[in-house]
Design a protein around this motif. Sequence first.
Motif, mmCIF file in Angstrom:
data_model
loop_
_atom_site.group_PDB
_atom_site.id
_atom_site.type_symbol
_atom_site.label_atom_id
_atom_site.label_comp_id
_atom_site.label_asym_id
_atom_site.label_seq_id
_atom_site.Cartn_x
_atom_site.Cartn_y
_atom_site.Cartn_z
ATOM 1 N N ASN A 511 -15.246 -2.958 47.116
ATOM 2 C CA ASN A 511 -14.734 -3.913 48.007
ATOM 3 C C ASN A 511 -13.528 -4.478 47.598
ATOM 4 N N ILE A 512 -12.990 -4.509 46.440
ATOM 5 C CA ILE A 512 -11.726 -5.093 45.948
ATOM 6 C C ILE A 512 -10.697 -4.158 46.234
ATOM 7 N N HIS A 513 -11.052 -2.980 46.003
ATOM 8 C CA HIS A 513 -9.856 -1.651 46.419
ATOM 9 C C HIS A 513 -9.697 -2.056 48.179
ATOM 10 N N SER A 514 -10.488 -1.800 48.907
ATOM 11 C CA SER A 514 -10.281 -1.654 50.263
ATOM 12 C C SER A 514 -9.747 -3.241 50.675
ATOM 13 N N ASN A 515 -9.801 -4.361 50.316
ATOM 14 C CA ASN A 515 -9.295 -5.566 50.684
ATOM 15 C C ASN A 515 -7.833 -5.500 50.149
ATOM 16 N N VAL A 516 -7.579 -4.940 48.887
ATOM 17 C CA VAL A 516 -6.176 -4.801 48.378
ATOM 18 C C VAL A 516 -5.286 -4.023 49.242
ATOM 19 N N ILE A 517 -5.858 -2.930 49.705
ATOM 20 C CA ILE A 517 -5.177 -1.943 50.488
ATOM 21 C C ILE A 517 -4.642 -2.617 51.871
ATOM 22 N N ALA A 518 -5.736 -3.305 52.454
ATOM 23 C CA ALA A 518 -5.629 -3.911 53.645
ATOM 24 C C ALA A 518 -4.727 -4.888 53.630
ATOM 25 N N LEU A 558 9.115 -3.940 44.854
ATOM 26 C CA LEU A 558 8.215 -4.636 45.729
ATOM 27 C C LEU A 558 7.124 -5.422 44.936
ATOM 28 N N VAL A 559 6.333 -4.865 44.000
ATOM 29 C CA VAL A 559 5.160 -5.428 43.639
ATOM 30 C C VAL A 559 5.807 -6.549 42.600
ATOM 31 N N ALA A 560 6.869 -6.525 42.403
ATOM 32 C CA ALA A 560 7.565 -7.919 41.650
ATOM 33 C C ALA A 560 7.804 -9.027 42.346
ATOM 34 N N SER A 561 7.722 -8.838 43.838
ATOM 35 C CA SER A 561 8.222 -9.963 44.773
ATOM 36 C C SER A 561 6.967 -10.677 44.922
ATOM 37 N N ALA A 562 7.437 -12.052 45.264
ATOM 38 C CA ALA A 562 6.371 -13.167 45.541
ATOM 39 C C ALA A 562 5.400 -12.764 46.591
ATOM 40 N N GLN A 563 6.049 -12.172 47.620
ATOM 41 C CA GLN A 563 5.383 -11.813 48.753
ATOM 42 C C GLN A 563 4.251 -10.855 48.399
ATOM 43 N N TYR A 564 4.588 -9.958 47.643
ATOM 44 C CA TYR A 564 3.430 -8.904 47.318
ATOM 45 C C TYR A 564 2.272 -9.704 46.401
ATOM 46 N N GLN A 565 2.777 -10.366 45.571
ATOM 47 C CA GLN A 565 1.881 -11.010 44.594
ATOM 48 C C GLN A 565 0.918 -12.014 45.389
ATOM 49 N N GLN A 566 1.564 -12.657 46.487
ATOM 50 C CA GLN A 566 0.414 -13.136 47.363
ATOM 51 C C GLN A 566 -0.473 -12.420 47.929
ATOM 52 N N SER A 567 -0.060 -11.112 48.441
ATOM 53 C CA SER A 567 -0.898 -10.131 49.234
ATOM 54 C C SER A 567 -1.904 -9.714 48.343
ATOM 55 N N ALA A 568 -1.303 -9.380 47.097
ATOM 56 C CA ALA A 568 -2.382 -8.532 46.287
ATOM 57 C C ALA A 568 -3.465 -9.465 45.792
ATOM 58 N N THR A 569 -3.313 -10.591 45.334
ATOM 59 C CA THR A 569 -4.164 -11.549 44.919
ATOM 60 C C THR A 569 -5.167 -11.936 46.115
ATOM 61 N N ALA A 570 -4.723 -12.037 47.256
ATOM 62 C CA ALA A 570 -5.453 -12.346 48.454
ATOM 63 C C ALA A 570 -6.372 -11.462 48.735
ATOM 64 N N GLY A 571 -5.996 -10.127 48.279
ATOM 65 C CA GLY A 571 -6.853 -8.676 48.716
ATOM 66 C C GLY A 571 -8.026 -8.943 47.677
ATOM 67 N N LEU A 576 -13.723 -10.083 46.141
ATOM 68 C CA LEU A 576 -14.695 -10.446 45.479
ATOM 69 C C LEU A 576 -15.461 -11.248 46.509
ATOM 70 N N ALA A 577 -15.077 -12.175 47.256
ATOM 71 C CA ALA A 577 -15.963 -12.995 48.391
ATOM 72 C C ALA A 577 -16.837 -11.855 49.351
ATOM 73 N N ARG A 578 -16.167 -10.800 49.600
ATOM 74 C CA ARG A 578 -17.197 -9.895 50.201
ATOM 75 C C ARG A 578 -18.233 -9.436 49.372
ATOM 76 N N TYR A 579 -18.022 -9.033 48.272
ATOM 77 C CA TYR A 579 -19.012 -8.536 47.377
ATOM 78 C C TYR A 579 -20.149 -9.369 47.058
#
Length: 582
Positions: A511-518, A558-571, A576-579
């Motif tokens: 669940n975590i992996h699929s949402n992070v990738i999305a 990329l991963v150090a950018s604020a935009q990526y950090q927002q997206s990764a943590t949202a994933g 977690l919510a889906r699980y």
Amino acid sequence: MKKRKPLILVICLMLLAGISQAEAQVKTENSSVTITTNNLNIRQGPGLSFPILGQAQTGDQFNALSREGDWIKINFQGESGYVASWLVSDMTASQTGEKAAASTNSQAIITTDGLRVRKGPGTSYGVLGTIQKGTAYKVKSTEGSWVKIQTPYGDGWVANEFVQYSGSQKKNSSSSSQTGKITANSLNVRNKPSLNSDIIGKLNSGETVAVISQNDSWTEISFSGNAGWISSQYIAVQSTQSKSKRKQSASGKSGTITATSLTVRNKGSLNGKPIGSVTKGQTFPILEQADNWVKIEYQTGSYGWVASWFIDITAEKNSGSSQQSVNGSSAIILHNGSNIRKKASSQSSVIHRANKGDSFEIISLNDDWYEVRLPNGGTGFVAGWIVTVEGSAPAVTKPGAEQHLQNKTIVLDPGHGGRDNGTTGARGTREKDITIRTAQLLADQLRSAGANVILTRSGDTYLPLPSRVGISHDHNADAFISIHYDSTPDRTARGATTYYYHPFQKELAANIHSNVIAMTNLRDRGYRAGDYHVIRENKRNAVLIELGYLSNPAEEALVASAQYQQSATAGIYQGLARYFKN
């Protein structure tokens, strides 16, 4: 013997000429370099195996003598030393002359996707990142067949053949009376739009300033009676015109920003060009919704897209189908195997199954369910959050994920810390620094949803692996997430990987992996079993996730950018919510 001397002499002269020619090819005439990281080692030769002469700090400048592969020879305290080219920015004399001044009133519009931005005017220079077709950037200078532009990665160089030029960059008209609210503490104000320019003062979060002009990365403001420049990502620009003049929401919905500072993009995608920012607590009418993005009017007359997972959307309650305009509207199914039910309830019996792309005529709207016409002429109900709507029918927002996270105990484990730096990226990013940043951002999001969050470390401290597992057991964690970033000698490797050890941990990992990738669009390296102490010895639901490769210079940026950090943590949040929902 005498006959050999002329031949030997000729060979020596040829070798000497070749060496001189090679040296001329890499000589960096009238050039200097600026250090972009702290404690950078200056070495006696062009390689990591050479002894260290000394160290330089961020912003230090040195005369560049020549380039040898990935290394630049500099004059260091009267001696010749070498620095890694990917840890410095180059600045030649021609970049600061009249040519640069003549080109600053134009913009370069990119004509190809995935165009590499380089540190210098040539393919031998390191890659800062990639930019996409249709984006526009301020021109700083040109050199030969290369143009220097201002990008999200900093000033960099692109090949002239892949750009078109527009006219003067538009300034914000003073008649619009725009102001901006600062969203960061101790924000540097500079005399020019460059990290290398002089600092003329500082601003703190919440302060309001008058905005003179903006481009992709920098905002010009009025500061102490003079013009100054600040990073655009730390200011929320607003118009002083009446908010009542904003366009009313076509969907009857509004959204309140929940992130401290949220980027506004020109299209509903992480590949969209940043065009502004909004701050926590601001509320906007929702004009459109598409996938996980919503369109808002973030300034008077200015429209853009923000990620819906950082906006709290509210809608008028639907009291019945007779009050809704649904004529000519269709519901398009988003997922294979979607259920159409007899009544408007998830407890009602399933009377039809639909697949992604199937379209059904909407008859009415009943709370959060659409009544639709079935192929056999009958009717059924489909949940509004699993379809997208074509036509005038109002869209339905999926119920918030926070209801599945309330009162859950989640242990976040930022990898490494203290004397254990973890891996160090190609540009100097330390894994221990970025894992704690990711964990703290995720902790804030989870706590706002009502979860009980524990961090194994909240600062730069060393913690043995058994102690991390002990925290999971002591708190009876519902989920344990160990956060890491990857590294490999292959600098082209990229993507995210999620690991579990025990079979009961597999569903959480999936669940975590699929949402992070999305959410991030990183390369999908899959979720799999892994023999790591923090998940092997953990009796709770535990996973370890690698959120990208610091050894890949482009992915590191990329991963150090604020935009990526927002997206990764949202994933991770959505995973977690889906699980827990399931």
